[in-house]
Design an enzyme around this catalytic site. Structure first.
Site, PDB file in Angstrom:
ATOM      1  N   ASN A 192       0.320  -1.158  -0.166  1.00 49.87           N
ATOM      2  CA  ASN A 192       0.044   0.300  -0.038  1.00 49.87           C
ATOM      3  C   ASN A 192       0.993   1.268   0.056  1.00 49.87           C
ATOM      4  OD1 ASN A 192      -1.514   1.750   0.779  1.00 49.87           O
ATOM      5  ND2 ASN A 192      -2.440   1.678   2.041  1.00 49.87           N
ATOM      6  N   TRP A 193       0.993   1.966  -0.826  1.00 48.13           N
ATOM      7  CA  TRP A 193       2.161   2.728  -1.172  1.00 48.13           C
ATOM      8  C   TRP A 193       1.752   4.040  -1.057  1.00 48.13           C
ATOM      9  CZ3 TRP A 193       4.291   2.816  -6.528  1.00 48.13           C
ATOM     10  CH2 TRP A 193       5.011   1.010  -7.187  1.00 48.13           C
ATOM     11  N   LYS A 194       0.365   4.369  -0.234  1.00 46.52           N
ATOM     12  CA  LYS A 194      -0.219   5.622   0.147  1.00 46.52           C
ATOM     13  C   LYS A 194      -0.291   6.166  -0.758  1.00 46.52           C
ATOM     14  CE  LYS A 194      -0.004   3.658   4.968  1.00 46.52           C
ATOM     15  NZ  LYS A 194       0.103   4.136   5.629  1.00 46.52           N
TER      16      LYS A 194
ATOM     17  N   HIS B 115      -9.779   0.946   4.629  1.00 46.24           N
ATOM     18  CA  HIS B 115      -8.209   1.470   5.332  1.00 46.24           C
ATOM     19  C   HIS B 115      -8.792   1.897   6.619  1.00 46.24           C
ATOM     20  CE1 HIS B 115      -4.011   2.626   6.231  1.00 46.24           C
ATOM     21  NE2 HIS B 115      -3.690   1.576   5.492  1.00 46.24           N
TER      22      HIS B 115
ATOM     23  N   GLU C 185      -7.315   5.106   8.006  1.00 43.93           N
ATOM     24  CA  GLU C 185      -6.817   6.176   7.822  1.00 43.93           C
ATOM     25  C   GLU C 185      -8.400   6.751   6.731  1.00 43.93           C
ATOM     26  OE1 GLU C 185      -3.458   5.779   5.709  1.00 43.93           O
ATOM     27  OE2 GLU C 185      -2.303   5.565   6.998  1.00 43.93           O
TER      28      GLU C 185
ATOM     29  N   GLU D 107      -5.156  -4.791  10.717  1.00 43.97           N
ATOM     30  CA  GLU D 107      -4.801  -4.161  10.832  1.00 43.97           C
ATOM     31  C   GLU D 107      -4.912  -3.180  11.886  1.00 43.97           C
ATOM     32  OE1 GLU D 107      -1.615  -2.952   6.856  1.00 43.97           O
ATOM     33  OE2 GLU D 107      -4.496  -1.520   7.095  1.00 43.97           O
TER      34      GLU D 107
ATOM     35  N   GLY E 283       2.469   2.137  10.647  1.00 50.66           N
ATOM     36  CA  GLY E 283       3.009   3.507  10.635  1.00 50.66           C
ATOM     37  C   GLY E 283       4.012   3.720  11.727  1.00 50.66           C
TER      38      GLY E 283
ATOM     39  N   SER F  36       3.478  -2.278  10.316  1.00 50.94           N
ATOM     40  CA  SER F  36       4.699  -2.298  11.061  1.00 50.94           C
ATOM     41  C   SER F  36       4.991  -3.461  10.176  1.00 50.94           C
ATOM     42  CB  SER F  36       5.278  -1.503  11.817  1.00 50.94           C
ATOM     43  OG  SER F  36       5.090  -0.111  12.407  1.00 50.94           O
TER      44      SER F  36
ATOM     45  N   GLY G  94       2.824  -1.090   4.318  1.00 47.57           N
ATOM     46  CA  GLY G  94       2.475   0.285   3.875  1.00 47.57           C
ATOM     47  C   GLY G  94       4.284   0.585   3.721  1.00 47.57           C
ATOM     48  N   GLY G  95       5.003   1.297   4.798  1.00 46.87           N
ATOM     49  CA  GLY G  95       6.459   1.088   4.056  1.00 46.87           C
ATOM     50  C   GLY G  95       7.182   1.089   4.201  1.00 46.87           C
TER      51      GLY G  95
HETATM   52  C1  PEP Z   1      -0.577   0.432   5.993  1.00 44.86           C
HETATM   53  O1  PEP Z   1      -1.060   1.431   5.887  1.00 44.86           O
HETATM   54  O2  PEP Z   1      -1.557  -0.840   5.462  1.00 44.86           O
HETATM   55  C2  PEP Z   1       0.482  -0.329   6.868  1.00 44.86           C
HETATM   56  C3  PEP Z   1       0.106  -1.691   7.127  1.00 44.86           C
HETATM   57  O3  PEP Z   1       1.078   0.507   6.926  1.00 44.86           O
HETATM   58  P1  PEP Z   1       2.932   0.209   7.683  1.00 44.86           P
HETATM   59  O4  PEP Z   1       3.298  -0.597   7.167  1.00 44.86           O
HETATM   60  O5  PEP Z   1       3.677   2.074   6.984  1.00 44.86           O
HETATM   61  O6  PEP Z   1       2.626   0.498   8.816  1.00 44.86           O
END
Ligand code: PEP
Length: 255
Positions: A10-12, A96, A98, A168, A174, A214, A235-236
């Site tokens: 997920n590049w956001k 998600h 967010e 999640e 994040g 994470s 994500g990251g």
């Molecule tokens: C996400 O936003 O779906 C996610 C898992 O982010 P991160 O890996 O950065 O925690």
């Protein structure tokens, strides 16, 4: 039952169209031929067309990060399921945390999006998870159950193999804080139980339940080794090819 691992990035709101193509080319080079593990990248809308082209001869699939449930019309700023399919999008992340927290998305809205995704041959990745206050208040499973049931209320067991759920925990997204493999497995097993109650055991066994929060190259092995963790939503660590590919490799080793 053997479920194929799914590793989704997920590049956001990161990477313009050129940066997206550069990243995807590295991924294709490193992991674009294997089919042991499902690999999906979810770039921003503005990169979908160019990423789709760059993925053309690879086994890597593309997902979107959101969509609206209507076909077309006066919905300024929104994107339809058909527009995504036209660009050969296979998956769509829905609900998600967010989107729930910043844009006020409710389970009722997310449910409509899930139904529209399936009707347009898009596989929904339905995100669920509790906040820190909810976990500390002992509400994790009830919050997750409301989100799972709310998001999937109008989906039948026949579509189970096309549904992906991503657990999640909001406090892990994040933040660098990851649920321990045991904590995550406990919730994943509970989600499998919720799906069993909804659709029966056979259908529930087909659903892939991803962990997100994470996940990185260092913790992926232990998380992915859990019985009900069928992949990751990253994500990251999906923004650089080497860390994302290492997570794919973790899943391949366990396949
Ligand atoms: C996400 O936003 O779906 C996610 C898992 O982010 P991160 O890996 O950065 O925690």
């Amino acid at each position: 039952m053997m479920r194929k691992y799914l590793i989704a990035g997920n590049w956001k709101m990161n990477k313009n169209a050129s940066e997206s193509v550069a990243l995807v080319k590295e991924l294709v080079q490193a992991a674009g031929k294997q089919s042991d593990v499902g690999v999906v990248v979810c770039p921003p809308f503005t990169s979908l067309a160019s990423v789709s082209e760059a993925l053309a001869d690879s086994t890597i699939e593309m997902g979107a990060q959101n969509m609206y449930f209507e076909k077309s019309g006066a919905f300024t700023g929104e994107i339809s399921p058909e527009m995504l399919r036209h660009l050969r999008t296979s998956y769509v992340i829905l609900g998600h945390s967010e989107r729930r927290a910043i844009f006020g998305e409710t389970d009722a809205l997310i449910s409509k999006k899930v139904v529209a995704a399936l009707a347009n041959s898009l596989k929904p990745i339905l995100c669920v998870g509790e906040t820190l206050a909810e976990r500390e208040g002992g509400k994790t499973l009830s919050v997750v159950e409301t989100q799972v049931k709310g998001g999937l209320q109008d989906v039948s067991a026949d579509d189970a193999d096309r549904v992906v759920v991503a657990y999640e925990p909001v406090w892990a997204i994040g933040t660098g804080k990851t649920a321990t493999p045991e904590m995550a497995q406990e919730v994943h097993a509970a989600i499998r139980g919720m799906l069993t109650a909804l659709w029966g055991a056979e259908a529930a066994q087909k659903v892939r339940i991803l962990y997100g929060g994470s996940m990185n190259a260092a913790n992926a092995d232990a998380l992915l080794a859990q019985t009900d963790i069928d992949g990751g939503l990253i994500g990251g660590a999906s923004l650089q090819s080497h860390s994302f590919v290492q997570i794919v490799e973790s899943a391949r080793k366990l396949s």
